[in-house]
Design a protein around this motif. Structure first.
Motif, PDB file in Angstrom:
ATOM      1  N   ALA A 158       0.909  -1.235   0.143  1.00  0.00           N
ATOM      2  CA  ALA A 158       0.033  -0.007   0.133  1.00  0.00           C
ATOM      3  C   ALA A 158       0.790   1.216   0.087  1.00  0.00           C
ATOM      4  N   THR A 188      -2.148   3.437  -7.229  1.00  0.00           N
ATOM      5  CA  THR A 188      -2.387   3.292  -8.581  1.00  0.00           C
ATOM      6  C   THR A 188      -3.546   2.314  -8.833  1.00  0.00           C
ATOM      7  N   GLY A 189      -3.824   1.461  -7.808  1.00  0.00           N
ATOM      8  CA  GLY A 189      -4.803   0.302  -8.232  1.00  0.00           C
ATOM      9  C   GLY A 189      -4.231  -0.534  -8.994  1.00  0.00           C
ATOM     10  N   ILE A 190      -5.192  -1.689  -9.366  1.00  0.00           N
ATOM     11  CA  ILE A 190      -4.636  -2.897 -10.114  1.00  0.00           C
ATOM     12  C   ILE A 190      -5.650  -3.129 -10.996  1.00  0.00           C
ATOM     13  N   ILE A 198      -1.685 -11.345  -9.777  1.00  0.00           N
ATOM     14  CA  ILE A 198      -0.615 -10.609  -8.819  1.00  0.00           C
ATOM     15  C   ILE A 198      -0.043 -11.438  -7.623  1.00  0.00           C
ATOM     16  N   TYR A 203       5.288 -12.249 -10.475  1.00  0.00           N
ATOM     17  CA  TYR A 203       4.523 -11.526 -11.110  1.00  0.00           C
ATOM     18  C   TYR A 203       4.554  -9.956 -10.864  1.00  0.00           C
ATOM     19  N   GLY A 215      11.184  -4.088  -5.929  1.00  0.00           N
ATOM     20  CA  GLY A 215      10.177  -5.208  -5.730  1.00  0.00           C
ATOM     21  C   GLY A 215      10.609  -6.471  -6.256  1.00  0.00           C
ATOM     22  N   GLY A 217       8.213  -9.291  -6.882  1.00  0.00           N
ATOM     23  CA  GLY A 217       7.132  -9.952  -7.340  1.00  0.00           C
ATOM     24  C   GLY A 217       6.874 -11.250  -6.325  1.00  0.00           C
ATOM     25  N   LEU A 218       7.662 -11.474  -5.260  1.00  0.00           N
ATOM     26  CA  LEU A 218       7.268 -12.499  -4.704  1.00  0.00           C
ATOM     27  C   LEU A 218       6.381 -12.072  -3.181  1.00  0.00           C
ATOM     28  N   GLY A 219       6.171 -10.698  -2.954  1.00  0.00           N
ATOM     29  CA  GLY A 219       5.481 -10.381  -1.819  1.00  0.00           C
ATOM     30  C   GLY A 219       4.157 -11.260  -1.513  1.00  0.00           C
ATOM     31  N   LEU A 220       3.346 -10.919  -2.728  1.00  0.00           N
ATOM     32  CA  LEU A 220       2.121 -11.492  -2.696  1.00  0.00           C
ATOM     33  C   LEU A 220       1.964 -12.806  -2.722  1.00  0.00           C
ATOM     34  N   PHE A 246      -7.270  -4.975  -0.127  1.00  0.00           N
ATOM     35  CA  PHE A 246      -7.054  -6.281   0.015  1.00  0.00           C
ATOM     36  C   PHE A 246      -7.568  -6.785   1.358  1.00  0.00           C
TER      37      PHE A 246
HETATM   38  P1  ADP Z   1       6.481  -6.403  -5.478  1.00  0.00           P
HETATM   39  O1  ADP Z   1       7.800  -6.928  -4.907  1.00  0.00           O
HETATM   40  O2  ADP Z   1       6.558  -6.033  -6.910  1.00  0.00           O
HETATM   41  O3  ADP Z   1       5.845  -5.485  -4.875  1.00  0.00           O
HETATM   42  P2  ADP Z   1       4.191  -8.236  -4.731  1.00  0.00           P
HETATM   43  O4  ADP Z   1       4.090  -9.853  -5.004  1.00  0.00           O
HETATM   44  O5  ADP Z   1       3.927  -7.851  -3.402  1.00  0.00           O
HETATM   45  O6  ADP Z   1       5.695  -7.801  -5.615  1.00  0.00           O
HETATM   46  O7  ADP Z   1       2.980  -7.443  -5.817  1.00  0.00           O
HETATM   47  C1  ADP Z   1       3.038  -7.994  -7.192  1.00  0.00           C
HETATM   48  C2  ADP Z   1       2.602  -6.945  -8.104  1.00  0.00           C
HETATM   49  O8  ADP Z   1       1.022  -6.407  -7.756  1.00  0.00           O
HETATM   50  C3  ADP Z   1       3.221  -5.688  -7.820  1.00  0.00           C
HETATM   51  O9  ADP Z   1       4.448  -5.783  -8.385  1.00  0.00           O
HETATM   52  C4  ADP Z   1       2.275  -4.476  -8.092  1.00  0.00           C
HETATM   53  O10 ADP Z   1       2.303  -4.383  -9.553  1.00  0.00           O
HETATM   54  C5  ADP Z   1       0.888  -4.948  -7.792  1.00  0.00           C
HETATM   55  N1  ADP Z   1       0.457  -4.457  -6.603  1.00  0.00           N
HETATM   56  C6  ADP Z   1       0.659  -5.128  -5.285  1.00  0.00           C
HETATM   57  N2  ADP Z   1       0.021  -4.412  -4.335  1.00  0.00           N
HETATM   58  C7  ADP Z   1      -0.400  -3.305  -4.792  1.00  0.00           C
HETATM   59  C8  ADP Z   1      -1.211  -2.351  -4.505  1.00  0.00           C
HETATM   60  N3  ADP Z   1      -1.338  -2.058  -3.047  1.00  0.00           N
HETATM   61  N4  ADP Z   1      -1.485  -1.248  -5.316  1.00  0.00           N
HETATM   62  C9  ADP Z   1      -1.378  -1.539  -6.627  1.00  0.00           C
HETATM   63  N5  ADP Z   1      -0.535  -2.554  -7.300  1.00  0.00           N
HETATM   64  C10 ADP Z   1      -0.330  -3.505  -6.226  1.00  0.00           C
END
Ligand code: ADP
Length: 256
Positions: A158, A188-190, A198, A203, A215, A217-220, A246
């Motif tokens: 966030a 920015t939204g998704i 995501i 990704y 980042g 792309g592993l966080g989520l 979320f």
């Molecule tokens: P990252 O390390 O890229 O942040 P995440 O797995 O946490 O990896 O998130 C994957 C992708 O989802 C991010 O690269 C971003 O494009 C999108 N994303 C995640 N959270 C948000 C959010 N709160 N607002 C907008 N885009 C998000």
């Protein structure tokens, strides 16, 4: 008239067996395919920082003596990229550990936990942070450390994907037999077509890459794994007027 003979059942059973077997094989192949993709993605992600580190070492080696002014910048790159690599490896370890983790779930006061995390997180970010939730115990079944990690990861996102002055809200709400923990931002939204991806490992939405937001792309992917280890679900929707929301839903629990 002759009594009708019972039909042989065997061919049917064999056909059923063959079809089950093929399904199993397809599932196995799919898994193998995903594992291969994962290893290839991980190697690719690690190769980039290593190339930068080696490039800068070579630069120092070749030009450092005659042009010492190149050294501080190169050392800066080396530092930055080795840190990135360290984060990446820590995240990869998280993913593989969580795969095998035996998790104990216990009744936890989610409102208390979330309020605490919000208080600790606020001084670290510029966005105004609000906690919305009951002051009375709001018990759900979960693992304290994992839920802490889930909430922190959602807050990190966030924060990363919102302008510096846009508020972030953490909400805890109960329904009959569930507790929902929500992180909503005005960033920015998704786009709908990216939402299903995501949670995949590595990704990242193109804009995250092109805006050079830090980042891997592993966080989520980690969040989603932790949520399922807590027997919960996670969903992402639009926030109003913009941004994303979320929501993690867990089973409600009686107080210990
Ligand atoms: P990252 O390390 O890229 O942040 P995440 O797995 O946490 O990896 O998130 C994957 C992708 O989802 C991010 O690269 C971003 O494009 C999108 N994303 C995640 N959270 C948000 C959010 N709160 N607002 C907008 N885009 C998000």
């Amino acid at each position: 008239t002759q009594p009708e003979l019972p039909r042989p059942t065997e061919p049917v059973e064999v056909a059923q067996l063959a079809s089950d077997f093929n399904q199993l094989l397809a599932a196995q192949n799919g898994r193998l395919q995903r594992e291969r993709q994962f290893i290839s993605d991980a190697s690719h992600e690690l190769r980039t920082p290593i190339a930068t580190i080696r490039g800068n070492l070579k630069l120092i080696e070749r030009r450092g003596e005659q042009h010492p002014e190149v050294i501080p910048e190169s050392l800066g790159f080396i530092d930055q990229e080795s840190l990135r690599m360290q984060h990446l490896i820590e995240n990869l370890l998280h993913l593989s550990r969580a795969d095998r983790a035996a998790v104990t779930l216990e009744p936890l006061d989610i409102a208390l936990m979330a309020r605490g995390v919000v208080e600790h997180y606020q001084p670290l970010v510029s966005q105004p942070l609000t906690f919305n939730g009951p002051t009375t115990p709001t018990m759900a079944l979960g693992n304290q450390d994992m839920l802490h990690q889930i909430l922190t990861a959602l807050l990190d996102n966030a924060h990363k994907y919102s302008p510096a002055d846009q508020p972030i809200t953490v909400t805890v709400a109960t329904t009959d037999d569930h507790v929902t923990l929500t992180v909503a931002d005005q960033g920015t939204g998704i786009a709908p077509e990216n939402r299903e991806h995501i949670f995949e490992r590595f990704y990242r939405v193109d804009s995250a890459r092109s805006n050079k937001i830090e980042g891997s792309g592993l966080g989520l992917a980690i969040v989603s794994q932790l949520v399922s280890l807590n027997h919960g679900t996670i969903a992402v929707t639009d926030n109003t007027p913009h941004g994303s929301r979320f929501a993690v839903t867990l089973a409600a629990a009686k107080e210990k």
